[in-house]
Design a protein around this motif. Structure first.
Motif, PDB file in Angstrom:
ATOM      1  N   LYS A  14       1.784  30.084  -8.460  1.00  0.00           N
ATOM      2  CA  LYS A  14       1.003  28.899  -8.058  1.00  0.00           C
ATOM      3  C   LYS A  14       1.425  28.442  -6.664  1.00  0.00           C
ATOM      4  O   LYS A  14       2.628  28.464  -6.356  1.00  0.00           O
ATOM      5  CB  LYS A  14       1.197  27.769  -9.057  1.00  0.00           C
ATOM      6  N   ILE A  56      -0.775  29.049 -17.159  1.00  0.00           N
ATOM      7  CA  ILE A  56       0.343  28.228 -17.641  1.00  0.00           C
ATOM      8  C   ILE A  56       0.209  26.757 -17.266  1.00  0.00           C
ATOM      9  O   ILE A  56       1.151  25.989 -17.434  1.00  0.00           O
ATOM     10  CB  ILE A  56       1.706  28.782 -17.132  1.00  0.00           C
ATOM     11  N   MET A 140       5.089  28.371 -26.628  1.00  0.00           N
ATOM     12  CA  MET A 140       5.600  28.149 -25.267  1.00  0.00           C
ATOM     13  C   MET A 140       6.181  26.744 -25.218  1.00  0.00           C
ATOM     14  O   MET A 140       5.692  25.839 -25.900  1.00  0.00           O
ATOM     15  CB  MET A 140       4.415  28.307 -24.322  1.00  0.00           C
ATOM     16  N   MET A 180      12.554  28.745 -17.038  1.00  0.00           N
ATOM     17  CA  MET A 180      12.021  28.687 -15.677  1.00  0.00           C
ATOM     18  C   MET A 180      13.192  28.952 -14.719  1.00  0.00           C
ATOM     19  O   MET A 180      14.279  29.304 -15.165  1.00  0.00           O
ATOM     20  CB  MET A 180      11.385  27.307 -15.422  1.00  0.00           C
ATOM     21  N   SER A 181      12.962  28.779 -13.408  1.00  0.00           N
ATOM     22  CA  SER A 181      14.025  29.138 -12.454  1.00  0.00           C
ATOM     23  C   SER A 181      15.368  28.486 -12.789  1.00  0.00           C
ATOM     24  O   SER A 181      16.417  29.117 -12.705  1.00  0.00           O
ATOM     25  CB  SER A 181      13.609  28.748 -11.032  1.00  0.00           C
ATOM     26  N   ARG A 196       9.206  32.371 -17.255  1.00  0.00           N
ATOM     27  CA  ARG A 196       8.202  32.028 -16.232  1.00  0.00           C
ATOM     28  C   ARG A 196       8.928  31.538 -14.985  1.00  0.00           C
ATOM     29  O   ARG A 196       9.417  30.421 -14.948  1.00  0.00           O
ATOM     30  CB  ARG A 196       7.281  30.914 -16.756  1.00  0.00           C
ATOM     31  N   ILE A 197       8.999  32.400 -13.974  1.00  0.00           N
ATOM     32  CA  ILE A 197       9.858  32.080 -12.837  1.00  0.00           C
ATOM     33  C   ILE A 197       9.082  32.069 -11.528  1.00  0.00           C
ATOM     34  O   ILE A 197       8.426  33.041 -11.165  1.00  0.00           O
ATOM     35  CB  ILE A 197      11.029  33.079 -12.771  1.00  0.00           C
ATOM     36  N   GLY A 198       9.145  30.938 -10.840  1.00  0.00           N
ATOM     37  CA  GLY A 198       8.453  30.772  -9.566  1.00  0.00           C
ATOM     38  C   GLY A 198       9.418  30.704  -8.394  1.00  0.00           C
ATOM     39  O   GLY A 198       9.603  31.671  -7.660  1.00  0.00           O
ATOM     40  N   SER A 199      10.062  29.559  -8.236  1.00  0.00           N
ATOM     41  CA  SER A 199      10.848  29.324  -7.017  1.00  0.00           C
ATOM     42  C   SER A 199      12.033  30.290  -6.852  1.00  0.00           C
ATOM     43  O   SER A 199      12.391  30.601  -5.715  1.00  0.00           O
ATOM     44  CB  SER A 199      11.306  27.866  -6.937  1.00  0.00           C
ATOM     45  N   ARG A 205       8.808  25.584  -3.596  1.00  0.00           N
ATOM     46  CA  ARG A 205       7.388  25.291  -3.377  1.00  0.00           C
ATOM     47  C   ARG A 205       7.245  24.077  -2.479  1.00  0.00           C
ATOM     48  O   ARG A 205       7.999  23.125  -2.599  1.00  0.00           O
ATOM     49  CB  ARG A 205       6.692  24.946  -4.699  1.00  0.00           C
TER      50      ARG A 205
HETATM   51  C1  LIG Z   1       5.651  25.979 -12.100  1.00  0.00           C
HETATM   52  C2  LIG Z   1       5.945  26.386 -13.481  1.00  0.00           C
HETATM   53  C3  LIG Z   1       6.950  27.331 -13.760  1.00  0.00           C
HETATM   54  C4  LIG Z   1       7.849  27.932 -12.706  1.00  0.00           C
HETATM   55  O1  LIG Z   1       8.718  26.959 -12.220  1.00  0.00           O
HETATM   56  P1  LIG Z   1       9.951  27.344 -11.260  1.00  0.00           P
HETATM   57  O2  LIG Z   1      10.891  26.204 -11.454  1.00  0.00           O
HETATM   58  O3  LIG Z   1       9.401  27.422  -9.890  1.00  0.00           O
HETATM   59  O4  LIG Z   1      10.496  28.624 -11.726  1.00  0.00           O
HETATM   60  C5  LIG Z   1       7.125  27.716 -15.076  1.00  0.00           C
HETATM   61  N1  LIG Z   1       6.379  27.213 -16.063  1.00  0.00           N
HETATM   62  C6  LIG Z   1       5.421  26.301 -15.840  1.00  0.00           C
HETATM   63  C7  LIG Z   1       4.627  25.793 -16.985  1.00  0.00           C
HETATM   64  C8  LIG Z   1       5.183  25.851 -14.545  1.00  0.00           C
HETATM   65  O5  LIG Z   1       4.232  24.927 -14.337  1.00  0.00           O
END
Ligand SMILES: *Cc1c(COP(=O)(O)O)cnc(C)c1O
Length: 209
Positions: A14, A56, A140, A180-181, A196-199, A205
């Motif tokens: 995202k 998500i 989830m 998550m991260s 679920r890993i973003g940052s 972000r």
């Molecule tokens: C944005 C998001 C993530 C990832 O978050 P990070 O802290 O960047 O890893 C995971 N799950 C959901 C539901 C999110 O909205």
């Protein structure tokens, strides 16, 4: 595909440019997570078709039709109405869509999701059991946003044990999406199957908007 602890990695893309997704794709990543319907629709048109997209973010029923032709999993089921609409739209697309029940495990009151009792009741629902175009594939959850590891761990542990309960007699039930991260290590130790890993992959972000 590497599966440490038996879990799969969802790269949460995202707010990231399509080029960032392409870079992760080139490194072998195929599973991506997105939070916003329009952003996902636009990105999808620019990216390889063998990407599996997991939705998500919070999803309104009237937007399901934009995702149903291609989305591989919707992780944020928080109402009976939403599930019924996904079934209806998936049928129109001739598809079966995996769905995860979002369970409220955190202390914060702002996060969406079912209580354990609501989810139990939903799984017994006759109308839901008759649906042919959705597969309720697991749960989830998001832990409380806190530095207290013990609290995070106990929330993840509770979600995993709830999964074990619902799984009985349901062969399709196989995913526990948590981590998550900031907390994925704990989630993996507590039996996550999807992190679920973003940052931690793409960097911090920028605030949206
Ligand atoms: C944005 C998001 C993530 C990832 O978050 P990070 O802290 O960047 O890893 C995971 N799950 C959901 C539901 C999110 O909205």
């Amino acid at each position: 595909e590497l599966r440490p602890f038996g879990a799969r990695l969802i790269a949460v893309s995202k707010t990231r440019a399509p080029e960032d997704v392409k870079e992760a794709y080139a490194a072998g990543q195929r599973l991506f997570g997105e939070n916003y319907v329009q952003e996902l629709s636009e990105k999808r048109d620019l990216l390889p078709v063998d990407i599996q997209w997991h939705f998500i973010g919070h999803l309104q029923s009237n937007k399901v039709k934009f995702l149903s032709p291609f989305v591989s999993c919707i992780q944020t089921i928080d109402s009976h109405k939403l599930l019924m609409e996904i079934d209806r739209q998936a049928q129109r697309s001739g598809r079966v869509i995996d769905c995860l029940l979002q369970i409220h495990i955190a202390q914060e009151s702002t996060k969406f999701g079912f209580t354990f009792d609501e989810a139990r009741k939903l799984m017994e629902d006759q109308q839901l059991q008759a649906c042919q175009n959705i597969r309720v594939a697991g749960v989830m959850g998001m832990a409380t946003n806190t530095e207290e590891e013990d609290m995070i761990r106990s929330e993840f542990r509770l979600l995993r044990s709830f999964f074990e309960e619902l799984k009985i007699g349901r062969p399709d039930f196989r995913e526990v999406s948590m981590g998550m991260s900031g907390d994925y290590r704990i989630a993996l130790e507590e039996g996550s199957t999807l992190v679920r890993i973003g940052s931690a992959i793409f960097g911090e972000r920028k605030p949206k908007g």
